[in-house]
Design a protein around this motif. Structure first.
Motif, PDB file in Angstrom:
ATOM      1  N   ALA A 421      24.019  33.519  31.307  1.00  0.00           N
ATOM      2  CA  ALA A 421      24.897  34.615  30.886  1.00  0.00           C
ATOM      3  C   ALA A 421      25.930  34.951  31.944  1.00  0.00           C
ATOM      4  CB  ALA A 421      24.050  35.848  30.562  1.00  0.00           C
ATOM      5  N   PHE A 422      25.544  34.834  33.229  1.00  0.00           N
ATOM      6  CA  PHE A 422      26.499  35.174  34.279  1.00  0.00           C
ATOM      7  C   PHE A 422      27.576  34.092  34.408  1.00  0.00           C
ATOM      8  CE2 PHE A 422      27.652  36.864  38.579  1.00  0.00           C
ATOM      9  CZ  PHE A 422      27.811  38.192  38.179  1.00  0.00           C
ATOM     10  N   ARG A 423      27.241  32.844  34.074  1.00  0.00           N
ATOM     11  CA  ARG A 423      28.270  31.797  34.023  1.00  0.00           C
ATOM     12  C   ARG A 423      29.306  32.129  32.958  1.00  0.00           C
ATOM     13  NH1 ARG A 423      23.611  28.421  34.111  1.00  0.00           N
ATOM     14  NH2 ARG A 423      23.270  27.602  36.211  1.00  0.00           N
ATOM     15  N   VAL A 424      28.820  32.644  31.827  1.00  0.00           N
ATOM     16  CA  VAL A 424      29.719  32.939  30.717  1.00  0.00           C
ATOM     17  C   VAL A 424      30.564  34.175  30.999  1.00  0.00           C
ATOM     18  CG1 VAL A 424      29.859  33.527  28.265  1.00  0.00           C
ATOM     19  CG2 VAL A 424      28.145  31.874  29.055  1.00  0.00           C
ATOM     20  N   VAL A 425      29.939  35.233  31.515  1.00  0.00           N
ATOM     21  CA  VAL A 425      30.646  36.509  31.676  1.00  0.00           C
ATOM     22  C   VAL A 425      31.823  36.378  32.635  1.00  0.00           C
ATOM     23  CG1 VAL A 425      29.436  37.596  33.635  1.00  0.00           C
ATOM     24  CG2 VAL A 425      30.127  38.993  31.655  1.00  0.00           C
ATOM     25  N   LYS A 426      31.746  35.395  33.534  1.00  0.00           N
ATOM     26  CA  LYS A 426      32.851  35.118  34.454  1.00  0.00           C
ATOM     27  C   LYS A 426      34.134  34.778  33.707  1.00  0.00           C
ATOM     28  CE  LYS A 426      33.988  31.574  37.957  1.00  0.00           C
ATOM     29  NZ  LYS A 426      33.420  30.457  38.751  1.00  0.00           N
ATOM     30  N   HIS A 427      34.006  34.278  32.484  1.00  0.00           N
ATOM     31  CA  HIS A 427      35.173  33.804  31.724  1.00  0.00           C
ATOM     32  C   HIS A 427      35.518  34.702  30.541  1.00  0.00           C
ATOM     33  CE1 HIS A 427      35.618  30.005  33.936  1.00  0.00           C
ATOM     34  NE2 HIS A 427      34.317  30.140  34.124  1.00  0.00           N
ATOM     35  N   VAL A 428      34.924  35.879  30.488  1.00  0.00           N
ATOM     36  CA  VAL A 428      35.210  36.848  29.431  1.00  0.00           C
ATOM     37  C   VAL A 428      36.083  37.946  30.027  1.00  0.00           C
ATOM     38  CG1 VAL A 428      34.206  38.483  27.794  1.00  0.00           C
ATOM     39  CG2 VAL A 428      33.019  36.332  28.300  1.00  0.00           C
ATOM     40  N   LYS A 429      37.110  38.373  29.283  1.00  0.00           N
ATOM     41  CA  LYS A 429      38.018  39.386  29.802  1.00  0.00           C
ATOM     42  C   LYS A 429      37.285  40.708  30.020  1.00  0.00           C
ATOM     43  CE  LYS A 429      41.634  36.743  29.720  1.00  0.00           C
ATOM     44  NZ  LYS A 429      42.809  36.990  28.887  1.00  0.00           N
ATOM     45  N   SER A 430      37.631  41.358  31.126  1.00  0.00           N
ATOM     46  CA  SER A 430      36.980  42.614  31.501  1.00  0.00           C
ATOM     47  C   SER A 430      37.496  43.771  30.631  1.00  0.00           C
ATOM     48  CB  SER A 430      37.266  42.922  32.961  1.00  0.00           C
ATOM     49  OG  SER A 430      36.801  41.868  33.783  1.00  0.00           O
ATOM     50  N   ASN A 431      36.640  44.784  30.415  1.00  0.00           N
ATOM     51  CA  ASN A 431      35.234  44.831  30.809  1.00  0.00           C
ATOM     52  C   ASN A 431      34.422  43.888  29.930  1.00  0.00           C
ATOM     53  OD1 ASN A 431      35.238  46.870  32.881  1.00  0.00           O
ATOM     54  ND2 ASN A 431      35.600  48.411  31.303  1.00  0.00           N
ATOM     55  N   ALA A 432      33.477  43.152  30.542  1.00  0.00           N
ATOM     56  CA  ALA A 432      32.800  42.078  29.822  1.00  0.00           C
ATOM     57  C   ALA A 432      31.294  42.297  29.806  1.00  0.00           C
ATOM     58  CB  ALA A 432      33.117  40.735  30.473  1.00  0.00           C
ATOM     59  N   ILE A 433      30.715  42.098  28.633  1.00  0.00           N
ATOM     60  CA  ILE A 433      29.273  42.138  28.444  1.00  0.00           C
ATOM     61  C   ILE A 433      28.874  40.908  27.634  1.00  0.00           C
ATOM     62  CG2 ILE A 433      27.364  43.304  27.269  1.00  0.00           C
ATOM     63  CD1 ILE A 433      28.125  44.768  29.755  1.00  0.00           C
ATOM     64  N   VAL A 434      27.830  40.208  28.082  1.00  0.00           N
ATOM     65  CA  VAL A 434      27.349  39.025  27.374  1.00  0.00           C
ATOM     66  C   VAL A 434      25.839  39.118  27.193  1.00  0.00           C
ATOM     67  CG1 VAL A 434      27.008  36.523  27.511  1.00  0.00           C
ATOM     68  CG2 VAL A 434      29.203  37.513  28.181  1.00  0.00           C
TER      69      VAL A 434
END
Length: 537
Positions: A421-434
């Motif tokens: 999940a932390f690999r993915v959240v790095k690439h989601v626009k902030s604020n980001a929750i995965v």
């Protein structure tokens, strides 16, 4: 002959890239144009049977200092810079036996390629061209009389003028001058950026170079685009900077031309999938509007794709699919089941490419490799009147020390999902929750002004996906949750707990960390801190 047309009597050729050189020089020679050249270029022309003079015939000096000095001489620059209609210039040429040079064909030492190949400092310095840029700039300045060519792609333009007009037109010479100055600017920019990076590493390590006293950014036109983000905006795609596998290096095997939004989204998807080591497992990322809407690892690519698609099948429609391994036939069949804009992968089998070819508008890109998520480089964002420059976010969760801050530690399965999940959240626009479960995203909240809203949206989308699949409850039940930055209050975490999350990964660092940890302990969930934030705006 029109007054703005200039015949070519003598051409000076000195090129590092010899693509098309011999046929071009042969065409010039057939028109009676005298050829003058240097070093390896002269050797290549002579071996092709062409009569070619050495530049030393113009200067009266041999090449010296290992080729560092050969064209820096009035015999060369006088022939380039002389204004043909200026009586004083003509008198100087006559007095010093300077012959006019009407065409300068120069491309530069391969500095950028040398740096990209990881060469040492001395080799990089030795590939800084001096005489080449000087000749290019001189010819471009005197474009009223002289044509300058800095790339083999311009050979046809010059020959077309010679065939049709008997010389080069002013319009052609102006265009060639613009290309020439753009090339020298890009070249000097690459050198300046390289020096900045060297200085940064010596002074303060990777990342400090963003604050160099001045910065130059350049690129070469790869494609003029039909429009930008919206039809009323113009756009173009330029390639430049350090080499990195991706859209700039990809081969498009099929499909219609890529749009501005396609290029932007494909870059986002491919950078995200590169977080997943192909030696560990196949992985798939589906992106819509620059945000992942589904990410998964699986035993096979098709399994990873189906798990990623299940996260948000509505958003995946018309999306970008990125894979970390060679696209195979089974995955290709699954992907073409819904409308997809672009597929990007390191490679594709012939069978997979044939399946994709049944969808004539679907673009298939192969890059040959994945970008290194730990790699360096700079990211540039334009502002009104300036630029923001920063180093790439190359922090990777595998390199982080995870600190358990709750009474309960995560299980092995939760730890695997937390890292995912932390690999993915790095690439989601902030604020980001995965939210993630079983190495697949099950809910993604992106780009909200408050973190609690991102947590709510991600949970809501998970409920919608479950309902569409006929599930009794959303997959967020028993999931883990990642946050790109700390929870400023406990409310965002409480929302994730209510959605069914059993473990949390976040950077930590809030003044209310104790409140957030207390909420996690009260719910009996595990939480780890990374100490690393992944804002992405």
């Amino acid at each position: 002959m029109s007054a703005d047309i200039r015949p070519i009597a003598r051409a000076l050729l000195s090129v590092s890239d010899k693509t098309g050189l011999v046929p071009f020089a042969q065409a010039l020679a057939e028109k009676g144009i005298a050829l003058v050249s240097t070093g390896g270029t002269r050797k290549a022309l002579a071996q092709a049977g062409l009569e070619v003079s050495d530049v030393s015939d113009l200067t009266g000096f041999p090449e010296m200092m290992d080729g560092r000095v050969k064209t820096l001489h009035p015999g060369v620059h006088g022939g380039i810079l002389a204004i043909r209609d200026d009586a004083g210039h003509r008198a100087s040429m006559d007095a010093h036996n300077i012959l006019p040079i009407d065409l300068v064909v120069v491309n530069l030492y391969p500095f950028e390629a040398t740096v990209a190949a990881g060469a040492g400092y001395d080799d990089c310095v030795e590939n800084i061209d001096i005489g080449g840029p000087a000749m290019i700039r001189a010819a471009a300045k005197n474009h009223a009389d002289v044509a300058v060519v800095v790339d083999p792609s311009s050979y046809a333009t010059v020959l077309a003028d010679l065939n049709d007009k008997g010389g080069t037109t002013l319009a052609t010479r102006r265009k060639l001058a613009q290309l020439a100055y753009a090339r020298t600017a890009t070249y000097d920019g690459a050198i300046a950026s390289w020096f900045a990076e060297v200085e940064a590493k010596e002074d303060a390590g990777e990342g400090a170079g963003a604050a160099a006293e001045s910065r130059v950014f350049g690129g070469r036109l790869a494609e003029a685009l039909r429009y930008g983000e919206n039809p009323h905006q113009s756009a173009a795609f330029y390639v430049g900077g350090p080499a990195r596998p991706g859209v700039a290096t990809a081969r498009q095997l099929q499909g219609k031309a890529l749009s501005y939004n396609n290029l932007n989204d494909t870059d986002a998807a491919f950078e995200a999938v590169a977080e997943f080591d192909p030696a560990r497992a196949p992985a798939v990322v589906i992106v819509k509007h620059a945000n992942p809407c589904g990410v998964a690892e699986g035993e096979t690519l098709v399994e990873a794709y189906r798990k990623a698609l299940a996260c948000d099948p509505t958003s995946a429609f018309g999306g970008i699919v990125a894979l970390n391994r060679t696209l195979d036939a089974e995955a290709a069949r699954a992907i073409v089941d819904i409308f997809t804009e672009v597929i990007v992968a390191p490679d594709a089998t012939e069978e997979a490419a044939a399946i994709i070819a049944t969808k004539k508008n679907l673009r298939l890109l192969v890059t040959g490799a994945l970008p290194d998520p730990r790699g360096g480089g700079r990211l540039v964002k334009s502002l009104a009147g300036g630029y923001l420059v920063q180093s790439r976010d190359n922090a990777v969760v595998d390199d982080m020390t995870l600190k358990v801050v709750t009474q309960r530690a995560p299980t092995e399965a939760e730890l695997a999902d937390l890292a995912f999940a932390f690999r993915v959240v790095k690439h989601v626009k902030s604020n980001a929750i995965v939210y993630a479960k079983g190495l697949a995203t099950v809910g993604i909240g992106a780009g909200q002004m408050s973190r609690v809203d991102s947590a709510r949206i991600a949970a809501h989308k998970a409920r919608d996906a479950a309902a569409a699949a006929g599930m009794a409850e959303p997959l967020t039940r028993g999931s883990v949750v990642a946050s790109d930055a700390f929870f400023p209050f406990a409310d965002g975490l409480v929302t994730a707990i209510e959605a069914g999350a059993t473990a949390v990964i976040q950077p930590g660092g809030s003044i209310r960390d104790t409140d957030v940890i207390a909420a996690a302990d009260a719910a009996g969930i595990a939480m780890v801190f990374t100490g690393v934030r992944h804002f992405r705006h």
